[in-house]
Scaffold this motif. Sequence first.
Motif: not given
Length: 321
Positions: A49-55, A162-163, A169-173, A214-215
Amino acid sequence: MAGEPLGYEHNDGGINNQKLALLGLFATANKFDSGSERRVYLPNIYNKDQHDKKSSFEDFAEIFWLDIFLEFAKRWNIEIVDRPTVFSGDRIKRNGWNYFGIGACHLGDLVEHNRDGINYDIASDLFRSLIPRVKSSRIFQMICDKVFYVNEINTAVQLRIEEDWHIHSNQHLKVVISHEEDYLLSAEQIIKKVASTLPDSGNKIYVSCDERYILMPKWTIRENVKKETDFDIVFKSDLINVGDFDAIRQVDASLIDFEVAKIADRFVGMTRSTFSNLVCFERHVCQYKKTRGDYVYNKVGPLLGRRTDLGTKDDPRVAAV
């Protein structure tokens, strides 16, 4: 005395990163001559889970058909043993990221140096044998029926919108890529390239993305795409009821999109995505055909690039023409 078996607890990336780590594990075991050294234990599968709440962590056999995979290991004389109870405290070792790198390099070297023998390689056999259980589900069958028979869709497109992709993209690529590249596009910009390159797509396209992250609402995305391109886009959640969609584990949702993309006549993705890259590779080795229906949208310009690398290059300038 035999050494310790090879393996790792789980890989904490997305499911396609996990598949590459698994390839790296088996490719490593296959380099040993001694049968006693060709022992591995299977990782758990990370339901991310990208928000790590339901991983959550799922047993390998809950996600993939274990009997088919065990037959693969037997063919290669690799023994599957029980998992240990204690794992390394180092994240890289515990999560198999070294094996991920080995798996990715294995595919690159295979296509670069042994392309004619690709169908007989351990990587090809592994991916043919790594069959998701969700592929046998009623939901998957319903989605495929509606995509390919009811709507007669011939093109699947990955929308990396997606978020987490914006953050990556902004922090790495943006830091590591010095040349111009279209890796951060809106849905309508991506579909506009599809419309310009593949005008015979029938004005209806299946799109894959992690819809939960998705945003903006999918209906807003759909309206924007329709306005800009006159194409209709179809999400998997459009094809099943809300209750069924909400009940799908995130890892299974990703696997559904992946398997639909493998079946489609044409697939459009990007070279910076392990999802896109493995779709391209598996379309080639699992269908036993020299497909030319694979495209990337992150090549600069108004048109898609046609992939020639079988999904093994991350730079669109060398991966596609």
